[in-house]
Design an enzyme around this catalytic site. Structure first.
Site, short mmCIF file in Angstrom:
data_model
loop_
_atom_site.label_atom_id
_atom_site.label_comp_id
_atom_site.label_asym_id
_atom_site.label_seq_id
_atom_site.Cartn_x
_atom_site.Cartn_y
_atom_site.Cartn_z
N GLU A 95 4.97 -5.06 7.09
CA GLU A 95 4.23 -4.01 7.79
C GLU A 95 4.71 -3.83 9.24
O GLU A 95 4.65 -2.74 9.79
CB GLU A 95 2.73 -4.33 7.80
N ALA A 135 0.87 -1.18 0.00
CA ALA A 135 0.00 0.00 0.00
C ALA A 135 0.90 1.23 0.00
O ALA A 135 2.06 1.16 0.42
CB ALA A 135 -0.88 -0.03 1.25
N GLY A 149 0.90 -5.02 0.88
CA GLY A 149 -0.29 -5.09 0.03
C GLY A 149 -0.02 -5.72 -1.33
O GLY A 149 -0.94 -6.26 -1.96
N GLU A 168 -0.32 -9.27 -0.72
CA GLU A 168 -1.74 -9.53 -0.46
C GLU A 168 -2.56 -9.49 -1.75
O GLU A 168 -3.48 -10.29 -1.95
CB GLU A 168 -2.27 -8.51 0.56
#
Ligand code: CAA
Length: 294
Positions: free
Chosen positions: A168, A102, A145, A148
């Protein structure tokens, strides 16, 4: 005329920016305006042009997944879901990065309240809801992300220099788009815990060994192999492919008994399709099946 085109392009851009700012509105609403993509590129590939390729196009930011990019992915997936000529969809990045997670710069000033009110990451879940087969073709980093997003796809192919990780923890947060859940279901508790708690990356061969990746190929062969995979899937009944995808995904969402019941009923349901009849008749008649997706 040029003036009209400029106005339309401007409106499409506004719509995508609005979708990015207000993910809670849902990208599907904006489908008709998806003409002016800023963060991704799209094309149709394969001999029959039946494999769609979505290429993340923020290479300077290692394809960091900003809200605008995720909105564009959703709009595009929605378009391909409705396009009967598309049988499989590939999501890929650049040579250096599938996606490095992200967008940290976009996220850094968020607050707990803002995330709750904005239903943060809601946009991402529609990737996993796509009914058509999704292939992640990963070269370079698939972090946070990015990892993911790859795991929301149905099959992951990796170039031999790919790296996967959930870093993260080093940012003072935890995976928020499925990393603690999908990774654990795929590779088991010990490996997932090690990756999430250390933030360490694993390479493509390790990822394949763990079952996260289904195939590792030379990085310059990645797209050729991914397209070949999409084309192979496209030779089957797309109706039955979707039923099969739903049945496999059910294994991740329910108990064994419930999953087996769902599989049995879905198997029975294929006997209500013309494609099942055609597939078995073609086998008996020693000819190739001609599926019509019904
Ligand atoms: N968000 C925003 N920008 C990012 C980014 C990210 N996730 N990852 C890389 N970038 C940007 C960098 O800021 C840099 O931009 P500038 O040149 O403008 O400074 C550019 O991409 C290149 O990055 P580096 O200079 O850091 O390149 P590198 O080769 O030294 O390192 C890397 C590459 C290992 C991928 C490193 O950039 C990195 O560690 N990135 C962050 C990875 C990460 O922590 N991801 C998790 C994000 S949080 C998340 O994803 C939550 C979730 O669950 C959804």
């Amino acid at each position: 005329m040029a003036q009209i085109v400029r106005i339309f392009a401007g409106r499409a851009q506004n719509v995508i920016q609005t979708a990015a700012k207000q993910p809670q509105l849902g990208a599907r609403f904006y489908c008709a305006a998806a003409t002016n993509l800023q963060y991704i590129k799209t094309e149709l590939a394969g001999e029959k042009k039946n494999v769609a390729v979505i290429t993340l196009n923020r290479s300077k930011a290692f394809n960091a997944l900003c809200n605008g990019l995720m909105a564009e992915i959703n709009i595009t997936l929605d378009k391909y879901e409705k396009d009967d000529s598309v049988a499989a969809i590939i999501i890929t990045g650049s040579e250096k990065a599938f996606a490095a997670g992200a967008d940290i710069k976009e996220m850094q000033f968020n607050t707990y309240g803002k995330l709750i009110m904005g239903s943060h990451f809601n946009d991402w879940t529609s990737v996993a809801k796509c009914q058509k087969p999704l292939i992640a073709a990963v070269n370079g980093y698939a972090l946070g992300g990015g990892c993911e997003l790859a795991m929301m796809c149905d099959i992951i192919y990796a170039g031999d220099k790919a790296k996967f990780g959930q870093p993260e923890i080093a940012l003072g947060t935890i995976p928020g788009a499925g990393g603690t859940q999908r990774l654990t279901r795929v590779v088991g508790k010990s490996k997932a815990m090690e990756m999430c708690l250390t933030g360490n990356m694993i390479n493509a061969v390790e990822a394949e060994k763990m079952g996260l990746v289904s195939k590792v190929v030379a990085d310059d062969q990645l797209m050729t192999e991914a397209i070949k995979l999409g084309e192979k899937i496209a030779t089957h009944s797309q109706l039955v492919v979707q039923l099969c995808k739903e049945a496999v995904n059910t294994a991740y969402e329910t108990t064994l008994q419930e999953g087996l019941k769902f599989e049995k009923r879905t198997f029975h349901a294929t006997f209500a399709t013309a494609d099942r009849k055609e597939g078995m008749t073609a086998f008996v008649e020693k000819r190739a099946a001609k599926f019509n997706n019904n």
